[in-house]
Design a protein around this motif. Structure first.
Motif, PDB file in Angstrom:
ATOM      1  N   ASP A 456       0.848  -1.194   0.000  1.00 47.16           N
ATOM      2  CA  ASP A 456       0.000   0.000   0.000  1.00 47.16           C
ATOM      3  C   ASP A 456       0.886   1.247   0.000  1.00 47.16           C
ATOM      4  O   ASP A 456       1.196   1.815   1.051  1.00 47.16           O
ATOM      5  CB  ASP A 456      -0.911  -0.023   1.227  1.00 47.16           C
ATOM      6  CG  ASP A 456      -1.966   1.066   1.186  1.00 47.16           C
ATOM      7  OD1 ASP A 456      -2.176   1.649   0.101  1.00 47.16           O
ATOM      8  OD2 ASP A 456      -2.564   1.340   2.237  1.00 47.16           O
ATOM      9  N   SER A 457       1.282   1.674  -1.176  1.00 47.10           N
ATOM     10  CA  SER A 457       2.168   2.843  -1.329  1.00 47.10           C
ATOM     11  C   SER A 457       1.317   4.106  -1.286  1.00 47.10           C
ATOM     12  O   SER A 457       0.591   4.393  -2.234  1.00 47.10           O
ATOM     13  CB  SER A 457       2.920   2.768  -2.662  1.00 47.10           C
ATOM     14  OG  SER A 457       3.589   1.545  -2.803  1.00 47.10           O
ATOM     15  N   ARG A 458       1.444   4.883  -0.224  1.00 44.28           N
ATOM     16  CA  ARG A 458       0.616   6.090  -0.088  1.00 44.28           C
ATOM     17  C   ARG A 458       1.272   7.317  -0.693  1.00 44.28           C
ATOM     18  O   ARG A 458       0.682   8.393  -0.716  1.00 44.28           O
ATOM     19  CB  ARG A 458       0.323   6.350   1.397  1.00 44.28           C
ATOM     20  CG  ARG A 458      -0.312   5.199   2.144  1.00 44.28           C
ATOM     21  CD  ARG A 458      -1.538   4.641   1.456  1.00 44.28           C
ATOM     22  NE  ARG A 458      -2.600   5.620   1.298  1.00 44.28           N
ATOM     23  CZ  ARG A 458      -3.791   5.374   0.739  1.00 44.28           C
ATOM     24  NH1 ARG A 458      -4.041   4.162   0.257  1.00 44.28           N
ATOM     25  NH2 ARG A 458      -4.687   6.309   0.652  1.00 44.28           N
ATOM     26  N   VAL A 459       2.499   7.142  -1.205  1.00 43.28           N
ATOM     27  CA  VAL A 459       3.228   8.257  -1.814  1.00 43.28           C
ATOM     28  C   VAL A 459       3.533   7.927  -3.269  1.00 43.28           C
ATOM     29  O   VAL A 459       3.977   6.819  -3.590  1.00 43.28           O
ATOM     30  CB  VAL A 459       4.544   8.547  -1.062  1.00 43.28           C
ATOM     31  CG1 VAL A 459       5.342   9.648  -1.766  1.00 43.28           C
ATOM     32  CG2 VAL A 459       4.247   8.938   0.379  1.00 43.28           C
ATOM     33  N   LEU A 460       3.292   8.876  -4.135  1.00 44.64           N
ATOM     34  CA  LEU A 460       3.639   8.769  -5.546  1.00 44.64           C
ATOM     35  C   LEU A 460       4.808   9.700  -5.829  1.00 44.64           C
ATOM     36  O   LEU A 460       4.699  10.915  -5.616  1.00 44.64           O
ATOM     37  CB  LEU A 460       2.450   9.173  -6.427  1.00 44.64           C
ATOM     38  CG  LEU A 460       2.731   9.331  -7.924  1.00 44.64           C
ATOM     39  CD1 LEU A 460       3.129   8.007  -8.556  1.00 44.64           C
ATOM     40  CD2 LEU A 460       1.518   9.935  -8.642  1.00 44.64           C
ATOM     41  N   MET A 461       5.929   9.149  -6.262  1.00 44.75           N
ATOM     42  CA  MET A 461       7.035   9.990  -6.697  1.00 44.75           C
ATOM     43  C   MET A 461       7.016  10.063  -8.222  1.00 44.75           C
ATOM     44  O   MET A 461       7.209   9.063  -8.905  1.00 44.75           O
ATOM     45  CB  MET A 461       8.393   9.472  -6.228  1.00 44.75           C
ATOM     46  CG  MET A 461       9.547  10.376  -6.683  1.00 44.75           C
ATOM     47  SD  MET A 461      11.200   9.764  -6.299  1.00 44.75           S
ATOM     48  CE  MET A 461      11.243  10.063  -4.530  1.00 44.75           C
ATOM     49  N   GLN A 529      -4.019   1.790  -7.108  1.00 44.44           N
ATOM     50  CA  GLN A 529      -3.400   2.421  -5.941  1.00 44.44           C
ATOM     51  C   GLN A 529      -3.781   3.896  -5.842  1.00 44.44           C
ATOM     52  O   GLN A 529      -3.688   4.646  -6.813  1.00 44.44           O
ATOM     53  CB  GLN A 529      -1.879   2.301  -6.000  1.00 44.44           C
ATOM     54  CG  GLN A 529      -1.149   2.922  -4.827  1.00 44.44           C
ATOM     55  CD  GLN A 529      -1.455   2.229  -3.506  1.00 44.44           C
ATOM     56  OE1 GLN A 529      -1.430   1.003  -3.411  1.00 44.44           O
ATOM     57  NE2 GLN A 529      -1.754   3.010  -2.475  1.00 44.44           N
ATOM     58  N   THR A 530      -4.207   4.303  -4.648  1.00 42.24           N
ATOM     59  CA  THR A 530      -4.532   5.700  -4.361  1.00 42.24           C
ATOM     60  C   THR A 530      -3.433   6.286  -3.475  1.00 42.24           C
ATOM     61  O   THR A 530      -2.941   5.615  -2.560  1.00 42.24           O
ATOM     62  CB  THR A 530      -5.889   5.802  -3.651  1.00 42.24           C
ATOM     63  OG1 THR A 530      -6.896   5.261  -4.506  1.00 42.24           O
ATOM     64  CG2 THR A 530      -6.227   7.254  -3.326  1.00 42.24           C
ATOM     65  N   TYR A 531      -3.077   7.542  -3.724  1.00 40.02           N
ATOM     66  CA  TYR A 531      -1.951   8.168  -3.011  1.00 40.02           C
ATOM     67  C   TYR A 531      -2.425   9.362  -2.184  1.00 40.02           C
ATOM     68  O   TYR A 531      -3.317  10.113  -2.592  1.00 40.02           O
ATOM     69  CB  TYR A 531      -0.893   8.639  -4.009  1.00 40.02           C
ATOM     70  CG  TYR A 531      -0.403   7.552  -4.945  1.00 40.02           C
ATOM     71  CD1 TYR A 531       0.555   6.634  -4.547  1.00 40.02           C
ATOM     72  CD2 TYR A 531      -0.935   7.442  -6.231  1.00 40.02           C
ATOM     73  CE1 TYR A 531       0.991   5.634  -5.393  1.00 40.02           C
ATOM     74  CE2 TYR A 531      -0.504   6.440  -7.091  1.00 40.02           C
ATOM     75  CZ  TYR A 531       0.455   5.539  -6.676  1.00 40.02           C
ATOM     76  OH  TYR A 531       0.880   4.550  -7.524  1.00 40.02           O
ATOM     77  N   ASP A 532      -1.775   9.546  -1.042  1.00 41.37           N
ATOM     78  CA  ASP A 532      -2.053  10.694  -0.178  1.00 41.37           C
ATOM     79  C   ASP A 532      -1.112  11.863  -0.461  1.00 41.37           C
ATOM     80  O   ASP A 532      -1.398  13.001  -0.073  1.00 41.37           O
ATOM     81  CB  ASP A 532      -1.907  10.294   1.294  1.00 41.37           C
ATOM     82  CG  ASP A 532      -2.908   9.220   1.701  1.00 41.37           C
ATOM     83  OD1 ASP A 532      -4.053   9.266   1.209  1.00 41.37           O
ATOM     84  OD2 ASP A 532      -2.528   8.329   2.485  1.00 41.37           O
ATOM     85  N   MET A 533       0.016  11.572  -1.091  1.00 37.81           N
ATOM     86  CA  MET A 533       1.027  12.600  -1.329  1.00 37.81           C
ATOM     87  C   MET A 533       1.669  12.355  -2.699  1.00 37.81           C
ATOM     88  O   MET A 533       1.903  11.214  -3.084  1.00 37.81           O
ATOM     89  CB  MET A 533       2.098  12.561  -0.236  1.00 37.81           C
ATOM     90  CG  MET A 533       3.329  13.430  -0.470  1.00 37.81           C
ATOM     91  SD  MET A 533       2.957  15.194  -0.304  1.00 37.81           S
ATOM     92  CE  MET A 533       2.754  15.321   1.485  1.00 37.81           C
TER      93      MET A 533
END
Length: 692
Positions: A456-461, A529-533
């Protein structure tokens, strides 16, 4: 059927061996239910009756054991048959030849003879055979020309094929230029092409031929097909001043071109001529650097789109001809090392994220946040990474690779049972090696019935694809180009270190432009996947559509590092788009990984990982041992999971899901599990399938 997979390569010698006897040896010693067989070292064409007979015999043998065979079905190997049907569908490796013209506007220069190899197949042994473009101009600087001085002189340039030979026995060919008095004293730049040994991947006939290959594969009863390391062939040149530096001693000086590529270019860029634009791949008109930047962006985007279009059409054809459950793979990645990714741009446009697969796949040492990003986009519950010990020939590298893959939702595609003609690859058929892998992989397979999602990757770079692949933005625009460039180096080295602190996906900005990245309910979404940041690195020269995406993010969801002044077409950013970048910019430089981690975590974004494990999308977690051993690696877990204190002592791995008061656990041997200090008992499924 389990999800384990092993690679097996054939060549002409192995074709004469008892393949069923070898297959029996493989399946008796190793329990993978999928065997991928590559034939790129076999000189016979794909439709050869003997080759297809071997595929059919092996597939039928595996089916009786409840296993599957995936056959390499790569059109790049089929040059002879393809060119017989479509002799005009050729591609070239183009490189620049620069020479000073004399007082009469003339010059003659000897051409390099650089054969192009696709495994055993070779072309270009007689050197370049076509002039793709030529200009004469006065230089304004090392990288600029005086626009009003520029003349097109292609019709005044010829390649002379000589009967003389070099010391190596190759022809001594010359490029002759008769530019006329109006070209006197100018610099001439000619672009010459050496034939690719493979079919043109932009050919309009490519899929017709591929579909015929698939019909042949279907008759052999295979369960799926693959073609890895997709892209055109390249020439790698060793730098004589540092011949022993791995990766960093290599250069690329060539670009792939073809008439069909030029046709695609013309179509997507409103009638522009790719061959005329090629001057700007190396030189810019004085004071108009943006024209060169835009030309390089167009070339790279055109190549990337063609590669992605190949994948989409091949996948569709596979499902139509072999059936909806047929497997389509393998990895689109070529040079997985973080120190050599620049070469990927010249081979396939760095199209990894544009590719389509049934199961996300990479190889070698591709960064973990790229692996998980592809899994999220393609929606697979696992991903594969092909491993061959990276030239060490040490079986222990498979242990560390595999347990690290498991920790982050992946599996190892083991290369290979046999791998002829490739001395850097460990041959796993050797006594004892498959047995050691089986001890490990039999434990990994226990997860097949439990793991249903990805980390669960909450950050997208995000990284600016253009900033990292446009050679005018990162270096001198003239070849040769090295295996790594300074912009890639900064971003990917930072990403590698940052992943030690938190989960994130690494994705290029071109995934916004092609519609793969979306905004849903105010958040960035990539596949499942949904990201918070969102963290954006090096936004220079992005597609205008990227700004529409960024504008929809709230200020507390976006961090920008680097500068952006122009769009990918070379025009200046609008004032409003400048403001989008400026308001979110934390630093015009790429920060140190630890500083970046602090800024992300300060926004109360969940890292979702621990030292030896991570949280998955469905709320479960997987922890693994160090991987120093193939099995019985000591494992200690001490963490907070969904507000509950979890302690575990065991070996190799722990899968745990806490949901509605229930506890689901998978681990290979009985261990000690405490939840909130209370000892918890659970059934253990051993490698034999029995419960204890």
């Amino acid at each position: 059927m389990n999800q384990s997979i092993i690679y097996w390569k054939w060549d002409d010698h192995s074709m004469k061996s008892n393949l069923i006897e070898k297959l029996a040896d493989l399946t008796d010693r190793f329990g993978a239910d999928a065997i991928s067989v590559a034939d790129h070292w076999v000189r016979a064409p794909f439709d050869d009756e003997v080759l297809q007979g071997h595929f059919r015999e092996c597939a039928d043998y595996l089916h009786k054991k409840g296993k599957k065979l995936y056959a390499e079905t790569c059109i790049r190997k089929e040059g002879a048959g393809f060119f017989k049907q479509y002799p005009k569908d050729r591609a070239w490796l183009a490189h620049m030849v620069e020479v000073q013209l004399d007082e009469n506007g003339n010059a003659s220069v000897e051409l390099d003879i650089e054969p192009v190899y696709h495994f055993w197949r070779v072309s270009g042994e007689n050197g370049p055979d076509v002039v793709l473009g030529a200009w004469a101009f006065q230089k304004h600087s090392d990288t600029e020309y005086v626009p009003e001085s520029c003349q097109v002189i292609k019709d005044r340039v010829i390649i002379n094929n000589s009967l003389q030979k070099t010391a190596e026995g190759r022809p001594k060919n010359t490029l002759s230029i008769q530019g006329g008095m109006e070209s006197a004293g100018k610099t001439a730049l000619a672009i010459v092409g050496t034939l690719q040994p493979i079919p043109d991947l932009a050919s309009p006939h490519l899929m017709d031929y591929y579909r015929t290959m698939l019909k042949t594969a279907k008759a052999a009863h295979v369960d799926g097909v693959f073609s890895d390391e997709w892209g055109y062939d390249v020439i790698l040149e060793v730098q004589e001043d540092r011949p022993n530096e791995h990766n960093n001693n290599l250069l690329i000086r060539h670009l792939s071109v073809s008439d069909a590529m030029a046709g695609h270019y013309r179509k997507i860029y409103g009638g522009r001529d790719m061959y005329q634009d090629m001057l700007c791949l190396y030189y810019a008109p004085a004071g108009q650097e943006e024209k060169s930047i835009a030309a390089i962006n167009r070339y790279n985007e055109n190549l990337r789109q063609i590669m992605a279009d190949n994948d989409r059409k091949m996948l569709k054809a596979v499902k139509e001809i072999l059936g909806p459950d047929a497997f389509y793979g393998v990895h689109p990645t070529w040079w997985g090392s973080v120190s050599a990714l620049n070469f990927e741009v010249f081979k396939n446009g760095f199209y990894w994220w544009d590719a389509v697969r049934d199961i996300a796949q990479t190889d070698e040492t591709v960064l973990m946040p790229i692996r998980t990003a592809l899994a999220h986009k393609w929606g697979s519950s696992i991903w594969y990474n092909m491993w061959y010990s990276m030239g060490t020939l040490d079986i222990k590298t498979y242990y560390k690779e595999t347990w690290n893959n498991v920790r982050f939702g992946g599996r190892t595609h083991y290369l290979g049972y046999e791998c002829p003609n490739e001395p850097n690859v460990l041959q796993l058929y050797q006594p004892g090696l498959l047995e050691e892998l089986e001890k490990m992989d039999s434990r990994v397979r226990l997860l097949d019935d439990h793991q249903t999602s990805q980390p669960d990757s909450r950050v997208l770079m995000l990284f600016g694809m253009e900033a990292l692949t446009n050679w005018r933005l990162y270096d001198n625009p003239h070849p040769g180009w090295t295996s790594q460039n300074k912009n890639m180096e900064k971003v990917f080295r930072t990403a590698a270190k940052l992943y030690e602190k938190l989960l994130f996906d690494l994705v290029p900005t071109t995934e916004i432009a092609n519609g793969s990245l979306k905004i849903e309910n105010g958040k960035a979404v990539y596949g499942n996947q949904t990201y918070d940041m969102v963290v954006l690195m090096m936004p220079e020269s992005m597609d205008p559509r990227c700004f529409v995406f960024l504008q929809q993010l709230s200020p507390d969801q976006l961090l920008v590092y680097g500068t952006g002044t122009r769009y990918n077409n070379g025009t200046l950013l609008s004032e409003s788009d400048c403001q989008i970048i400026e308001r979110a910019t934390r630093d015009c430089r790429i920060p140190k990984p630890e500083v970046l981690a602090e800024e992300i975590l300060a926004a109360e974004v969940r890292p979702n990982r621990w030292k030896n494990g991570c949280l998955f999308q469905d709320g479960s977690a997987i922890f693994t041992g160090s991987g120093e051993l193939n099995s019985k690696n000591p494992l200690q877990v001490d963490c907070c999971l969904h507000g509950r204190h979890v302690k575990f002592t065991g070996e190799d791995f722990l899968f745990i899901r806490l949901e509605d008061g229930a506890v689901e656990v998978c681990t290979p041997k009985p261990g000690i599990l405490k939840i909130d200090g209370k000892r918890t008992t659970f059934p253990v499924v051993c490698e034999t399938g029995e419960r204890s």
